[in-house]
Design an enzyme around this catalytic site. Sequence first.
Site, PDB file in Angstrom:
ATOM      1  N   SER A 145       0.824  -1.064   0.002  1.00  0.00           N
ATOM      2  CA  SER A 145      -0.014  -0.151   0.179  1.00  0.00           C
ATOM      3  C   SER A 145       0.828   1.277  -0.099  1.00  0.00           C
ATOM      4  O   SER A 145       1.961   1.006   0.590  1.00  0.00           O
ATOM      5  CB  SER A 145      -0.788   0.050   1.250  1.00  0.00           C
ATOM      6  OG  SER A 145      -1.469   1.331   1.474  1.00  0.00           O
ATOM      7  N   TYR A 158      -1.671  -0.740  10.275  1.00  0.00           N
ATOM      8  CA  TYR A 158      -1.657  -1.063   8.964  1.00  0.00           C
ATOM      9  C   TYR A 158      -0.435  -0.722   7.978  1.00  0.00           C
ATOM     10  O   TYR A 158       0.115  -1.535   7.240  1.00  0.00           O
ATOM     11  CB  TYR A 158      -2.831  -0.489   8.380  1.00  0.00           C
ATOM     12  CG  TYR A 158      -3.252  -0.717   6.778  1.00  0.00           C
ATOM     13  CD1 TYR A 158      -3.830  -1.743   6.351  1.00  0.00           C
ATOM     14  CD2 TYR A 158      -2.796   0.312   6.037  1.00  0.00           C
ATOM     15  CE1 TYR A 158      -3.993  -1.873   5.294  1.00  0.00           C
ATOM     16  CE2 TYR A 158      -3.183   0.138   4.410  1.00  0.00           C
ATOM     17  CZ  TYR A 158      -3.777  -1.034   4.291  1.00  0.00           C
ATOM     18  OH  TYR A 158      -3.803  -1.208   2.873  1.00  0.00           O
TER      19      TYR A 158
HETATM   20  N1  LIG Z   1      -8.772  -0.253  -1.378  1.00  0.00           N
HETATM   21  C1  LIG Z   1      -7.760   0.413  -1.077  1.00  0.00           C
HETATM   22  O1  LIG Z   1      -7.670   1.757  -1.025  1.00  0.00           O
HETATM   23  C2  LIG Z   1      -6.327  -0.187  -0.955  1.00  0.00           C
HETATM   24  C3  LIG Z   1      -5.343   0.678  -1.137  1.00  0.00           C
HETATM   25  C4  LIG Z   1      -4.028   0.089  -0.648  1.00  0.00           C
HETATM   26  C5  LIG Z   1      -3.881  -1.091  -0.580  1.00  0.00           C
HETATM   27  N2  LIG Z   1      -4.819  -2.097  -0.550  1.00  0.00           N
HETATM   28  C6  LIG Z   1      -4.410  -3.446  -0.323  1.00  0.00           C
HETATM   29  O2  LIG Z   1      -5.255  -4.178  -1.392  1.00  0.00           O
HETATM   30  C7  LIG Z   1      -5.600  -5.590  -0.855  1.00  0.00           C
HETATM   31  C8  LIG Z   1      -6.711  -5.674  -1.227  1.00  0.00           C
HETATM   32  O3  LIG Z   1      -7.652  -4.712  -0.675  1.00  0.00           O
HETATM   33  P1  LIG Z   1      -9.320  -4.558  -1.076  1.00  0.00           P
HETATM   34  O4  LIG Z   1      -9.434  -3.155  -0.941  1.00  0.00           O
HETATM   35  O5  LIG Z   1      -9.685  -5.328  -2.131  1.00  0.00           O
HETATM   36  O6  LIG Z   1     -10.085  -4.849   0.415  1.00  0.00           O
HETATM   37  P2  LIG Z   1     -11.380  -5.633   0.621  1.00  0.00           P
HETATM   38  O7  LIG Z   1     -12.322  -5.312  -0.470  1.00  0.00           O
HETATM   39  O8  LIG Z   1     -11.730  -5.513   1.885  1.00  0.00           O
HETATM   40  O9  LIG Z   1     -10.818  -7.325   0.266  1.00  0.00           O
HETATM   41  C9  LIG Z   1     -10.285  -8.049   1.173  1.00  0.00           C
HETATM   42  C10 LIG Z   1      -9.925  -9.312   1.002  1.00  0.00           C
HETATM   43  O10 LIG Z   1      -9.285 -10.029   2.185  1.00  0.00           O
HETATM   44  C11 LIG Z   1      -9.834 -11.129   2.555  1.00  0.00           C
HETATM   45  N3  LIG Z   1      -9.435 -11.308   3.860  1.00  0.00           N
HETATM   46  C12 LIG Z   1      -9.714 -10.647   5.005  1.00  0.00           C
HETATM   47  N4  LIG Z   1      -9.081 -10.977   6.231  1.00  0.00           N
HETATM   48  C13 LIG Z   1      -8.758 -12.409   5.926  1.00  0.00           C
HETATM   49  C14 LIG Z   1      -8.261 -13.462   6.621  1.00  0.00           C
HETATM   50  N5  LIG Z   1      -7.906 -13.477   7.778  1.00  0.00           N
HETATM   51  N6  LIG Z   1      -7.695 -14.470   5.723  1.00  0.00           N
HETATM   52  C15 LIG Z   1      -7.652 -14.462   4.496  1.00  0.00           C
HETATM   53  N7  LIG Z   1      -8.580 -13.676   3.881  1.00  0.00           N
HETATM   54  C16 LIG Z   1      -8.833 -12.518   4.433  1.00  0.00           C
HETATM   55  C17 LIG Z   1     -11.360 -10.586   2.400  1.00  0.00           C
HETATM   56  O11 LIG Z   1     -12.109 -11.803   2.485  1.00  0.00           O
HETATM   57  P3  LIG Z   1     -13.651 -11.692   3.163  1.00  0.00           P
HETATM   58  O12 LIG Z   1     -14.335 -10.548   2.265  1.00  0.00           O
HETATM   59  O13 LIG Z   1     -14.387 -12.967   2.639  1.00  0.00           O
HETATM   60  O14 LIG Z   1     -13.716 -11.503   4.387  1.00  0.00           O
HETATM   61  C18 LIG Z   1     -11.389 -10.111   1.127  1.00  0.00           C
HETATM   62  O15 LIG Z   1     -11.264 -10.928   0.135  1.00  0.00           O
HETATM   63  C19 LIG Z   1      -5.504  -5.453   0.581  1.00  0.00           C
HETATM   64  O16 LIG Z   1      -4.017  -6.074   1.127  1.00  0.00           O
HETATM   65  C20 LIG Z   1      -5.243  -4.007   1.090  1.00  0.00           C
HETATM   66  O17 LIG Z   1      -4.477  -3.704   1.925  1.00  0.00           O
HETATM   67  C21 LIG Z   1      -6.179  -1.560  -0.578  1.00  0.00           C
END
Ligand SMILES: NC(=O)c1ccc[n+]([C@@H]2O[C@H](COP(=O)([O-])OP(=O)(O)OC[C@H]3O[C@@H](n4cnc5c(N)ncnc54)[C@H](OP(=O)(O)O)[C@@H]3O)[C@@H](O)[C@H]2O)c1
Length: 269
Positions: A145, A158
């Site tokens: 991130s 985080y």
């Molecule tokens: N969105 C942003 O602005 C952003 C920015 C920078 C980095 N990121 C990174 O990008 C990645 C994806 O983020 P996203 O925005 O797509 O988030 P998201 O929509 O909240 O998705 C997160 C995913 O991780 C899974 N997860 C959560 N806890 C878990 C665990 N204990 N074991 C296995 N799986 C788990 C969730 O499964 P369930 O939904 O089934 O619980 C979901 O599939 C993350 O690493 C996040 O930190 C996101």
Amino acid sequence: MDTGLSGKHVIVTGASGGIGLEVTRAFLVEGAKVTGTYKRSAKPFDDIKRDWPDHFIHLKVDQTSEDDVRDLFDAANRKFGRVDVLVANAGIANHEGRSIQEMSLEQWERTIRVNLTGTFLCSKYFFANLERLSDETASLILVGSTAGFFGEAWYVDYSTSKSAMHGMMMSLKNEIVHLAPRGRVNLVNPGWTMTPMAEEALTDKDMTRRILQTIPMRKTATPEDIAGAIIYLASDKLAGHVSGQTITVAGGMEGRVLFSQHEIDSFEN
Ligand SMILES: NC(=O)c1ccc[n+]([C@@H]2O[C@H](COP(=O)([O-])OP(=O)(O)OC[C@H]3O[C@@H](n4cnc5c(N)ncnc54)[C@H](OP(=O)(O)O)[C@@H]3O)[C@@H](O)[C@H]2O)c1
């Protein structure tokens, strides 16, 4: 353009989330076989299961559990053979920001356990799979991130978990070549991306204004933007000589707006 990903077996962790689902779809469009993980609900996969019944399986995995992760790789190997690409994407972020003095040890440990230890476990069993089922190439893509680079006040759990991805990449890029001579490890750092994780912040007008002040392109990312960088890095044809690199997908983000004009004015007075 032929990415050469057709027939490759990819594990996408957190495939049910905003970024993971788009990444999964992008690999399937390229003809790859995908094992996607979810933790709470498999409902987001309904369309994908209908459209790619022979190329996609999904498994419930809590990546903080070593048993779950070991079972994931066993089941994935049984279904589609060697895992050629791992996209270590699953992660959590607390919705509510907290100063370090107010952050409980429990919150800190939970975030580190899911984001960092979970990525360690998935990478460990990915490498074990490469050791068992040898081949020339392999690709590990870590998802960090911009918070891991610029920091993020009120989210020290985080940002710390995400900055650790750099150290993991720099170490594992030198280990992977002992298992797959053309193996590669890279890192994608998304900036603000409209997904369930960021929805609350990005629907707040003041917060969005603050964020866009640091981004020359004056927009946040879509999950497709992140998927594009991941497909590039996964492809041996496009990125076959790229390892140990970070691609930041954040519209040119410069950092953080720390104070409003009002806060600066009242400080000077
Ligand atoms: N969105 C942003 O602005 C952003 C920015 C920078 C980095 N990121 C990174 O990008 C990645 C994806 O983020 P996203 O925005 O797509 O988030 P998201 O929509 O909240 O998705 C997160 C995913 O991780 C899974 N997860 C959560 N806890 C878990 C665990 N204990 N074991 C296995 N799986 C788990 C969730 O499964 P369930 O939904 O089934 O619980 C979901 O599939 C993350 O690493 C996040 O930190 C996101």
